[in-house]
Design an enzyme around this catalytic site. Structure first.
Site, PDB file in Angstrom:
ATOM      1  CG  ASP A  46      41.245  30.838  38.671  1.00 46.94           C
ATOM      2  OD1 ASP A  46      42.099  30.783  37.771  1.00 46.94           O
ATOM      3  OD2 ASP A  46      41.212  31.750  39.508  1.00 46.94           O
ATOM      4  CG  HIS A  91      44.961  32.920  37.510  1.00 49.72           C
ATOM      5  ND1 HIS A  91      43.628  32.919  37.859  1.00 49.72           N
ATOM      6  CD2 HIS A  91      45.324  34.220  37.433  1.00 49.72           C
ATOM      7  CE1 HIS A  91      43.214  34.175  37.989  1.00 49.72           C
ATOM      8  NE2 HIS A  91      44.226  34.985  37.734  1.00 49.72           N
ATOM      9  CB  SER A 103      43.508  37.319  39.801  1.00 50.56           C
ATOM     10  OG  SER A 103      42.885  37.443  38.561  1.00 50.56           O
TER      11      SER A 103
END
Ligand SMILES: *[C@@H]1O[C@H](CO)[C@@H](O)[C@H](O)[C@H]1NC(C)=O
Ligand SMILES: *[C@@H]1O[C@H](CO)[C@@H](O)[C@H](O)[C@H]1NC(C)=O
Ligand SMILES: *[C@@H]1O[C@H](CO)[C@@H](O)[C@H](O)[C@H]1NC(C)=O
Ligand SMILES: *[C@@H]1O[C@H](CO)[C@@H](O)[C@H](O)[C@H]1NC(C)=O
Ligand SMILES: *[C@@H]1O[C@H](CO)[C@@H](O)[C@H](O)[C@H]1NC(C)=O
Ligand SMILES: *[C@@H]1O[C@H](CO)[C@@H](O)[C@H](O)[C@H]1NC(C)=O
Length: 606
Positions: A23, A69, A394
């Site tokens: 990620d 994220h 996600s």
């Protein structure tokens, strides 16, 4: 997900499980990765056991998350139990990953400029060499690419050969045929809502209250504020009328919006309202009306109906006034429903492998965040949040990665395909906005991790069958050797049609040529199940009854005398080709376990 904190666990194995998160890096100081929480055990425990960064094109100087994220996804999969987590008091509660005592290895391959294929492949290689148990990767293309051109398909093939299950997000394109994760060795995850919805109320000067959407942490000082329509606050020469109404970039005049709340025909106009110095913004919701976005100023998105009530009020009132309240959480009785943005099947590359595989929570998810990143991604928003609310496939992907790690902790010897099968055959059909999408939106359905721990039967796919399928998909020997690293020769009758893969869902597609024929058809699928339930058990087949089609299972009773015994059966679908998408199912039941496979029949566009 129906996965309570006190669920039965295998703590020793769970804490021995490593989830690789490929990620945007990780924020190691987050409480979700804090070692103190777990050091009550006698050994020296580390939650975050490693972090690597890559940079073929981008100049990273550490694995630190500069996006938020990667921190969010990692904490969803395996974050610690953290009480009283919230985003400025919104969505307050206990934050915890699915497997709170498992370990995390972070691989930073993305920055705000994107993620490079070379870095992704390098991260897969390292994760495999590092001995991780599962890989979660919340990224992918906006459409499907040929398997040999997709770094995630290639990297995850290598991982699956080493017994590592890869879980990938389906994509956020929303439309039919856009699912970007299509390889059968990958576990592809759609996103759906949860029963917690975040709303932002708007109080009109006449006493009415409308409920809109956003994540608004701001409380305005006062109770009512003057309202101005974007069109009225723009300088006439500057923008077209349509732009003025939507508050497009550089349309609003600062002196016209100062101290006021701006009404915009598009919720995206809130960015212009912020630039021009307005107090707040009210807008008409866009395509993703099921999502509450973190806003950088008081703002709320209204439905079309509420927006017209609002316009009525504005048009019929001399000095319209309004207040935007801080967000609150309410119960969403309609959940789970597949999110509007969640990419849908069919699989544009391998038409008879259903994708996505399952759905899981991916809307308005509170999880750990990078405190150095603006939670609204607006540079002038200087807030810092340890937990933030994001939406996307996600976010659903690490929910399933955590659930898969949980299944693996209870069944350490299960293959990646067995773990995936357990989560697929125990999933349940859920809501979706456009009912026509059905399995193309949610695959086998919404996951149920507790049921998946005891699935009864599993559909296992052999690694060799994936290779035979690649040969069947016209991969040549040299591609297989170079890209997939397998030393086989496709020309030696070493190929199968992808329909023959022992997949836990069943799909039959027709080309438009075939479906123009009115002649009846019969298509046979062969599958093998492995008994992982009770040694002595008898399963009976049940299929849906569908007009124009007949589904026959042979044998329709499977009797097992021991564990790990395998039984093969055939499913014959016959009937008329109608061109409509058909949702059916086969369910094996021994009275205790229900092992469900969707059967999807559809017409391809080719
Ligand atoms: C635990 O690990 C840390 C970091 O390696 C080390 O400084 C510390 O001494 C260790 N504690 C114990 C009890 O082994
Ligand atoms: C916008 O301008 C029109 C015409 O000048 C006026 O009637 C209306 O009240 C104004 N509305 C708002 C919300 O500013
Ligand atoms: C209210 O006024 C706006 C422009 O000021 C117009 O576009 C809209 O149609 C009006 N709505 C109603 C319900 O009268
Ligand atoms: C406020 O104005 C709106 C729009 O005209 C109307 O629908 C609503 O009923 C009004 N509320 C009250 C309490 O009068
Ligand atoms: C594959 O097998 C065929 C037939 O046995 C042979 O002619 C060919 O050279 C082989 N290809 C490779 C790359 O080994
Ligand atoms: C299963 O059934 C067989 C034959 O009836 C019996 O010999 C065996 O002990 C049974 N196994 C279990 C685990 O009950």
């Amino acid at each position: 997900m129906g996965f309570p904190e006190n669920v039965h666990r295998n703590p020793t194995v769970e804490s021995d499980t490593i989830i690789a998160v490929i990620d945007s890096g990780i924020w190691p100081e987050s409480e979700s990765f804090n070692d103190k929480v777990l050091s009550v055990s006698c050994f020296n425990f580390s939650k975050l056991i490693g972090a690597r960064f890559y940079g073929v094109y981008y100049d990273f100087d550490s694995a630190r998350d500069t996006e938020g994220h990667g921190t969010h996804t990692a904490s969803t999969a395996a974050g610690n139990i953290v009480r009283d987590a919230s985003f400025y008091g919104i969505a307050k509660g206990t934050a915890r990953g699915a497997v709170p005592s498992s370990r995390i290895a972070a691989y930073k391959v993305c920055s705000e400029s994107g993620c490079s294929s070379a870095d992704i492949l390098a991260a897969f290689d390292d994760a495999i060499a590092d001995g991780v148990d599962l890989i979660t990767i919340s990224m992918g293309g906006s459409s499907a690419a040929a398997l040999q051109n997709d770094p995630i398909s290639i990297g995850s093939f290598h991982a699956s050969q080493k017994g590592i299950l890869v879980i990938q997000s389906a994509g956020n394109e929303g439309y039919r045929g856009t699912v970007g994760s299509i390889a059968p060795w990958i576990f592809t995850i759609a996103a759906s809502t949860t029963d917690r919805e975040i709303v932002t109320k708007v109080a009109l000067g006449n006493g009415s209250i409308l409920t809109g959407k956003s994540v608004n942490s701001f409380k305005l000082k006062g109770t009512t504020f003057p309202l101005v329509y974007g069109k009225n606050a723009s300088s006439p020469g500057q923008c077209y009328e349509g732009w003025q109404k939507r508050c497009q970039d550089n349309c609003l005049q600062k002196d016209m919006v100062k101290g006021k709340i701006v009404l915009c025909d598009s919720f995206g106009g809130r960015k212009e309202a912020l630039r021009a110095g307005a107090l707040g913004s009210i807008g008409l919701e866009g395509d993703n009306s099921d999502v509450s976005f973190v806003v950088a100023l008081p703002a709320s998105a209204l439905t079309k109906d509420d927006y017209s009530v609002f316009q009525n009020y504005v048009n019929s009132t001399k000095a319209p006034k309004v207040d935007i309240l801080p967000s609150e959480s309410i119960k969403n009785h309609d959940a789970p429903r597949v999110a509007s943005f969640s990419s849908r099947g069919p699989n544009s590359i391998i038409p008879d492998i259903l994708k996505p595989d399952v759905t899981a929570p991916g809307v308005d998810i509170l999880a750990a965040f990078s405190p150095k990143v603006s939670p609204s991604k607006v540079p002038s928003d200087k807030r810092s949040a340890k937990y933030s609310i994001l939406s996307g496939t996600s976010m659903s992907c690490p929910h399933v990665a955590g659930a898969a790690a949980y299944i693996k902790s209870l069944h350490p010897n299960w293959s990646p395909s067995a773990i995936k099968s357990a989560l697929m055959t125990t999933a349940w059909r859920t809501n979706v906005e456009n009912n026509q999408d059905a399995e193309f939106a949610y695959g086998s359905g919404h996951i149920d991790p507790v049921k998946a721990a005891d699935p009864g039967l599993v559909y296992e796919t052999l690694q060799e069958d994936y290779i035979k399928m690649l040969c069947g998909l016209r991969s040549d020997t040299s591609t297989l050797r170079k890209i997939f690293g397998v030393n086989v020769n496709c020309s030696e009758g070493f190929k199968i049609n992808h329909k023959a893969l022992n997949y836990p869902s069943m799909t039959i597609s027709f080309g438009s040529f075939e479906s123009n024929q009115t002649k009846p058809f019969a298509e046979k699928l062969t599958r093998t199940v492995t008994n992982v339930g009770r040694a002595n058990s008898t399963y009976k087949a049940k299929t849906s009854i569908i007009s124009d089609y007949n589904i026959n299972v042979n044998p329709s009773i499977l009797t097992f005398g021991e564990l790990n015994e395998k039984k093969t059966f055939e499913v014959t679908v016959s009937g008329k080709i109608t061109g409509k998408m058909i949702s059916a199912a086969l369910e094996w039941s021994d009275g205790v376990h229900n092992v469900r496979s969707p059967i999807v029949i559809y017409q391809r566009y080719d």
